[in-house]
Design a protein around this motif. Structure first.
Motif, PDB file in Angstrom:
ATOM      1  N   UNK A 145       0.846  -1.187   0.000  1.00  0.00           N
ATOM      2  CA  UNK A 145       0.000   0.000   0.000  1.00  0.00           C
ATOM      3  C   UNK A 145       0.887   1.245   0.000  1.00  0.00           C
ATOM      4  N   UNK A 146       0.549   2.215  -0.832  1.00  0.00           N
ATOM      5  CA  UNK A 146       1.189   3.528  -0.814  1.00  0.00           C
ATOM      6  C   UNK A 146       0.121   4.547  -0.461  1.00  0.00           C
ATOM      7  N   UNK A 147       0.213   5.109   0.744  1.00  0.00           N
ATOM      8  CA  UNK A 147      -0.759   6.089   1.229  1.00  0.00           C
ATOM      9  C   UNK A 147      -0.223   7.483   0.917  1.00  0.00           C
ATOM     10  N   UNK A 148      -0.833   8.133  -0.065  1.00  0.00           N
ATOM     11  CA  UNK A 148      -0.394   9.452  -0.523  1.00  0.00           C
ATOM     12  C   UNK A 148      -1.319  10.512   0.064  1.00  0.00           C
ATOM     13  N   UNK A 149      -0.753  11.652   0.435  1.00  0.00           N
ATOM     14  CA  UNK A 149      -1.593  12.779   0.862  1.00  0.00           C
ATOM     15  C   UNK A 149      -2.648  13.052  -0.197  1.00  0.00           C
ATOM     16  N   UNK A 150      -3.906  13.106   0.239  1.00  0.00           N
ATOM     17  CA  UNK A 150      -5.023  13.221  -0.695  1.00  0.00           C
ATOM     18  C   UNK A 150      -5.295  14.687  -1.049  1.00  0.00           C
ATOM     19  N   UNK A 151      -4.377  15.278  -1.804  1.00  0.00           N
ATOM     20  CA  UNK A 151      -4.571  16.660  -2.242  1.00  0.00           C
ATOM     21  C   UNK A 151      -5.820  16.755  -3.111  1.00  0.00           C
ATOM     22  N   UNK A 152      -5.911  15.871  -4.072  1.00  0.00           N
ATOM     23  CA  UNK A 152      -7.133  15.642  -4.846  1.00  0.00           C
ATOM     24  C   UNK A 152      -6.932  14.336  -5.593  1.00  0.00           C
ATOM     25  N   UNK A 153      -8.007  13.624  -5.919  1.00  0.00           N
ATOM     26  CA  UNK A 153      -7.878  12.301  -6.529  1.00  0.00           C
ATOM     27  C   UNK A 153      -7.078  12.279  -7.821  1.00  0.00           C
ATOM     28  N   UNK A 154      -7.211  13.314  -8.632  1.00  0.00           N
ATOM     29  CA  UNK A 154      -6.474  13.328  -9.898  1.00  0.00           C
ATOM     30  C   UNK A 154      -4.968  13.372  -9.663  1.00  0.00           C
ATOM     31  N   UNK A 155      -4.544  14.170  -8.701  1.00  0.00           N
ATOM     32  CA  UNK A 155      -3.111  14.286  -8.431  1.00  0.00           C
ATOM     33  C   UNK A 155      -2.578  13.004  -7.785  1.00  0.00           C
ATOM     34  N   UNK A 156      -3.358  12.398  -6.904  1.00  0.00           N
ATOM     35  CA  UNK A 156      -2.945  11.131  -6.296  1.00  0.00           C
ATOM     36  C   UNK A 156      -2.734  10.075  -7.372  1.00  0.00           C
ATOM     37  N   UNK A 157      -3.658  10.010  -8.330  1.00  0.00           N
ATOM     38  CA  UNK A 157      -3.527   9.019  -9.390  1.00  0.00           C
ATOM     39  C   UNK A 157      -2.319   9.317 -10.277  1.00  0.00           C
ATOM     40  N   UNK A 158      -2.047  10.602 -10.517  1.00  0.00           N
ATOM     41  CA  UNK A 158      -0.876  10.960 -11.317  1.00  0.00           C
ATOM     42  C   UNK A 158       0.404  10.461 -10.661  1.00  0.00           C
TER      43      UNK A 158
ATOM     44  N   UNK B  97       3.020  -8.222   8.073  1.00  0.00           N
ATOM     45  CA  UNK B  97       4.118  -8.225   7.119  1.00  0.00           C
ATOM     46  C   UNK B  97       3.933  -7.319   5.924  1.00  0.00           C
ATOM     47  N   UNK B  98       2.749  -6.729   5.754  1.00  0.00           N
ATOM     48  CA  UNK B  98       2.536  -5.803   4.639  1.00  0.00           C
ATOM     49  C   UNK B  98       3.518  -4.634   4.734  1.00  0.00           C
ATOM     50  N   UNK B  99       4.042  -4.241   3.583  1.00  0.00           N
ATOM     51  CA  UNK B  99       4.927  -3.071   3.520  1.00  0.00           C
ATOM     52  C   UNK B  99       4.098  -1.880   3.049  1.00  0.00           C
ATOM     53  N   UNK B 100       4.078  -0.842   3.869  1.00  0.00           N
ATOM     54  CA  UNK B 100       3.246   0.340   3.622  1.00  0.00           C
ATOM     55  C   UNK B 100       4.141   1.571   3.580  1.00  0.00           C
ATOM     56  N   UNK B 101       3.950   2.418   2.583  1.00  0.00           N
ATOM     57  CA  UNK B 101       4.680   3.682   2.503  1.00  0.00           C
ATOM     58  C   UNK B 101       3.695   4.832   2.635  1.00  0.00           C
ATOM     59  N   UNK B 102       4.124   5.868   3.329  1.00  0.00           N
ATOM     60  CA  UNK B 102       3.352   7.101   3.475  1.00  0.00           C
ATOM     61  C   UNK B 102       4.108   8.195   2.741  1.00  0.00           C
ATOM     62  N   UNK B 103       3.395   9.009   1.970  1.00  0.00           N
ATOM     63  CA  UNK B 103       4.049  10.040   1.159  1.00  0.00           C
ATOM     64  C   UNK B 103       3.209  11.300   1.146  1.00  0.00           C
ATOM     65  N   UNK B 104       3.841  12.436   1.456  1.00  0.00           N
ATOM     66  CA  UNK B 104       3.122  13.712   1.447  1.00  0.00           C
ATOM     67  C   UNK B 104       4.028  14.830   0.958  1.00  0.00           C
ATOM     68  N   UNK B 105       3.427  15.761   0.231  1.00  0.00           N
ATOM     69  CA  UNK B 105       4.084  17.012  -0.160  1.00  0.00           C
ATOM     70  C   UNK B 105       3.152  18.136   0.255  1.00  0.00           C
TER      71      UNK B 105
END
Length: 311
Positions: A229-242, A285-293
């Motif tokens: 799982x990659x949990x990205x800051x939800x600025x808006x759905x279009x940017x998350x998908x990009x 054991x799941x590897x999860x990354x968190x990412x925010x700008x």
């Protein structure tokens, strides 16, 4: 050090695009198609950041068999300039004596706060930090501005940390900032509404997000293909998908809840984690990354391996 409790709080009923459209004059289909957000939540009059934070924290603590001995709150919408809003939350939770502080790194705030808490554990300050992201950002946005009002919501998310077996928990963190880009997203100190250079923010997200993620993965000794799982800051759905497309991850790996929460600033990462875990639970054991700008401009990433006590 790993996550043993998750909690999220979204205030009141969802606010529809129709409601936002009436206030801003924005077309409902434009909001849905151009931004990708279908709903968001607004704090009630008199409901403060500390209120939201305490609600989320209590939910996280229901999962956790430990008592917090440190509270780190990420927010840009503090209840008052002084004292730290974390102190109000500490009092509401009955954690008298536990150190409490705020971290301001805008939408990257939760990742900064999580890294701060982990560092304090290594320094011997605490063993069971409670880390919260909470913002009532809609009060910083001109409700009549069609460019920004549809984007934002209010909310809070929290995680309780505790020691976990070797090989689990936080594997690596990476932080970044570039003050020369500070003008891309600001709230004037003398009053006034949130101001944003959309192109500048988007460009920084697409440039720095993948770089920060790659650096954190390298530190952790984890390949991108190993991410569950990659949990990205939800600025808006279009940017998350990009961002997800740019790094080459399938949709099921990148949770998308910004469509129902809007951009909730420092609360975005922990709320998204909580909603994702509720819908499709993380496995041992799941590897999860968190990412925010975020504003600053700031950025951060955390890589962790999930520990399920019952596994």
């Amino acid at each position: 050090m790993g996550i043993v409790g998750l909690g999220a709080y979204l205030p009141g009923p969802a606010v529809s695009n129709e409601s936002v459209g009436k206030a801003t004059g924005a077309d409902v289909e434009w909001i849905r198609d151009r931004i990708g957000i279908e709903a968001r939540h607004h704090a009630a009059p008199g409901e403060s950041t500390s209120d939201l934070a305490a609600h989320a924290a209590r939910k996280a603590l229901r999962d956790a068999p430990v008592e917090p001995d440190l509270l780190v709150l990420a927010t840009v919408t503090s209840d008052r300039s002084v004292p730290a809003t974390a102190c109000y939350v500490q009092d509401r939770l009955g954690l008298s004596g536990a150190p409490a502080l705020d971290v301001n790194a805008a939408c990257s705030g939760f990742v900064y706060a999580l890294t701060t808490a982990a560092g304090m554990v290594r320094a011997g300050v605490a063993r069971h930090p409670l880390v919260i992201g909470a913002d009532v950002f809609t009060r910083c946005v001109d409700p009549a501005d069609r460019r920004t009002a549809p984007l934002f919501g209010d909310g809070a998310g929290a995680v309780q940390l505790a020691p976990v077996p070797d090989g689990y928990g936080i594997l690596a963190t990476e932080l970044w900032a570039d003050g020369s880009k500070a003008h891309f997203a600001t709230i004037p100190h003398t009053g006034g509404w949130f101001e944003m250079d959309g192109r500048g923010v988007t460009g920084t997200v697409l440039e720095m997000g993948p770089k920060i993620l790659s650096s954190a993965l390298d530190k952790a000794g984890v390949r991108l293909s190993e991410l569950n799982r990659l949990v990205i800051h939800q600025a808006n759905p279009r940017l998350v998908r990009k961002v997800g497309d740019f790094v080459g991850l399938e949709k099921h790996v990148v949770p998308d809840y910004g469509r129902i929460t809007g951009n909730i600033a420092a609360a975005s990462i922990p709320v998204t984690m909580s909603l994702a875990h509720r819908e499709r639970p993380f496995q041992d054991g799941d590897v999860i990354a968190l990412l925010a700008v975020g504003a600053g401009m700031t950025a951060g990433a955390v890589v962790l391996r999930w520990h399920e006590p019952s596994a």
